[in-house]
Scaffold this motif. Structure first.
Motif, PDB file in Angstrom:
ATOM      1  N   SER A  14       0.964  -1.195   0.028  1.00 47.84           N
ATOM      2  CA  SER A  14       0.199  -0.083  -0.125  1.00 47.84           C
ATOM      3  C   SER A  14       1.045   1.218  -0.156  1.00 47.84           C
ATOM      4  CB  SER A  14      -0.936   0.071   1.234  1.00 47.84           C
ATOM      5  OG  SER A  14      -1.464   1.571   1.603  1.00 47.84           O
ATOM      6  N   LEU A  16       0.189   4.030   0.689  1.00 48.65           N
ATOM      7  CA  LEU A  16      -0.186   5.091   1.805  1.00 48.65           C
ATOM      8  C   LEU A  16       0.904   5.608   2.647  1.00 48.65           C
ATOM      9  CD1 LEU A  16      -2.630   6.502   2.839  1.00 48.65           C
ATOM     10  CD2 LEU A  16      -2.933   4.760   4.579  1.00 48.65           C
ATOM     11  N   SER A  17       1.876   4.466   2.748  1.00 48.12           N
ATOM     12  CA  SER A  17       3.133   4.863   3.771  1.00 48.12           C
ATOM     13  C   SER A  17       4.333   5.289   2.868  1.00 48.12           C
ATOM     14  CB  SER A  17       3.516   3.854   4.472  1.00 48.12           C
ATOM     15  OG  SER A  17       2.570   3.571   5.621  1.00 48.12           O
ATOM     16  N   PHE A  20       4.903  10.352  -1.233  1.00 49.46           N
ATOM     17  CA  PHE A  20       3.728  10.803  -2.183  1.00 49.46           C
ATOM     18  C   PHE A  20       4.548  11.630  -3.275  1.00 49.46           C
ATOM     19  CE2 PHE A  20       0.758   8.337  -0.082  1.00 49.46           C
ATOM     20  CZ  PHE A  20      -0.466   8.521  -0.646  1.00 49.46           C
ATOM     21  N   ASP A  41      -4.723   3.526  -1.865  1.00 53.01           N
ATOM     22  CA  ASP A  41      -6.143   3.752  -0.902  1.00 53.01           C
ATOM     23  C   ASP A  41      -6.577   5.206  -1.107  1.00 53.01           C
ATOM     24  OD1 ASP A  41      -5.909   1.566   1.098  1.00 53.01           O
ATOM     25  OD2 ASP A  41      -3.605   2.152   1.226  1.00 53.01           O
ATOM     26  N   ASN A  50      -9.724  10.886   6.783  1.00 52.44           N
ATOM     27  CA  ASN A  50      -8.516  11.568   5.980  1.00 52.44           C
ATOM     28  C   ASN A  50      -8.718  11.485   4.493  1.00 52.44           C
ATOM     29  OD1 ASN A  50      -5.647  11.741   5.772  1.00 52.44           O
ATOM     30  ND2 ASN A  50      -5.068   9.488   6.278  1.00 52.44           N
ATOM     31  N   THR A  52      -6.979  11.214   0.637  1.00 48.00           N
ATOM     32  CA  THR A  52      -5.688  10.998   0.083  1.00 48.00           C
ATOM     33  C   THR A  52      -5.578  11.314  -1.556  1.00 48.00           C
ATOM     34  OG1 THR A  52      -6.447   8.759  -0.325  1.00 48.00           O
ATOM     35  CG2 THR A  52      -5.228   8.964   1.777  1.00 48.00           C
ATOM     36  N   PHE A 149      -5.994   5.272   8.182  1.00 46.61           N
ATOM     37  CA  PHE A 149      -4.520   5.683   8.366  1.00 46.61           C
ATOM     38  C   PHE A 149      -3.699   4.282   8.541  1.00 46.61           C
ATOM     39  CE2 PHE A 149      -7.410   8.546  10.616  1.00 46.61           C
ATOM     40  CZ  PHE A 149      -6.794   9.903  10.485  1.00 46.61           C
ATOM     41  N   GLY A 150      -2.681   4.569   8.107  1.00 45.06           N
ATOM     42  CA  GLY A 150      -1.655   3.528   8.206  1.00 45.06           C
ATOM     43  C   GLY A 150      -0.987   3.364   9.386  1.00 45.06           C
ATOM     44  N   GLY A 200       1.575  -1.707   4.037  1.00 49.58           N
ATOM     45  CA  GLY A 200       1.917  -0.390   3.730  1.00 49.58           C
ATOM     46  C   GLY A 200       3.312  -0.019   4.808  1.00 49.58           C
TER      47      GLY A 200
END
Ligand code: DX5
Ligand code: ZN
Length: 221
Positions: A14, A16-17, A20, A41, A50, A52, A149-150, A200
């Motif tokens: 993932s 997400l972590s 970016f 995600d 949240n 993204t 959240f991660g 993630g």
């Protein structure tokens, strides 16, 4: 690109972590570890607290990689937005049972639009909620953290639902698990019947992503 046939263990990192600001590079790293799926995600600040990424980012990423885009919609009205994610390049769309009024209809539509379909249940949602729709899907996603959240702690009680989901769907539908998966928790969820492991923090918080992915693989073998 289609999801691999059910049964093989697949790790779906993932992003997400990930960083970016350097997403394409981050994806190249996991590609070189030999994964076939990347987990994207999507959060709307409404279904989850949240926000993204959306279709414009996914469309740009589509030009950078051939990996299967496993798109996890944590949004309030998945039916309204699904088509835009498919146009952007999603290969697989998962939406939440808690967010969909007519899940069967949306699954049919996703299939008509040429992508595979997934249903997701939150830690507090009983397996019963997806009993009738799970067999229509290509993959069922069991959340082992509250979405949003991660890097949260793995919830063992939620993971136990994988056993019930496997009883419902049989061997030919993938079961994905998302939240707190690392080399310690991955073997547990695999023993319950999961074959698709989202991770993630366990991958992107490490400098050596390839080693991190291999550690999860080895723990499950
Ligand atoms: C959480 C997301 C997950 C998240 C998992 O709401 O759906 O995909 O990235 O992160 P880790 O593996 O860090 O728990
Ligand atoms: Zn996810």
């Amino acid at each position: 690109m289609r999801l691999p046939k059910a049964g093989t263990i697949e790790i779906a990192p993932s992003v997400l972590s990930a960083d970016f600001a350097r997403l394409a590079d981050e994806i190249r790293q996991i590609e070189s570890a030999g994964v076939s799926i990347v987990h994207l995600d999507v959060m709307d600040g409404h279904f989850v607290p949240n926000i993204t990424i959306g279709p414009p980012v996914i469309a740009k990423l589509r030009k950078c990689t051939e990996l299967i885009f496993d798109t996890h919609l944590m949004i309030s009205d998945p039916a309204q937005y699904a088509e835009r994610f498919i146009e952007a390049g999603a290969d697989h769309i998962t939406f939440h049972i808690e967010a969909a009024d007519e899940p069967e209809k949306l699954i049919d539509r996703l299939h008509d639009l040429g992508v595979t379909a997934g249903i997701c249940l939150n830690p507090d949602t009983p397996t019963e909620a997806i009993r009738s729709v799970a067999p229509l899907c290509d993959m069922v996603l069991v959340m082992t953290v509250h979405p949003g959240f991660g890097a949260q702690k793995f919830m063992l009680e939620a993971a136990k639902k994988i056993i019930q989901v496997r009883e419902i769907v049989g061997p030919d539908i993938r079961i994905e698990v998302d939240g707190g998966i690392d080399s310690k928790t991955a073997p547990i969820v695999v023993s319950y019947g999961a074959d698709t492991l989202v991770a993630g923090n366990a991958i992107f918080a490490k400098t050596d992503r390839i080693a991190a992915i291999n550690a999860i693989r080895q723990a499950c073998s």
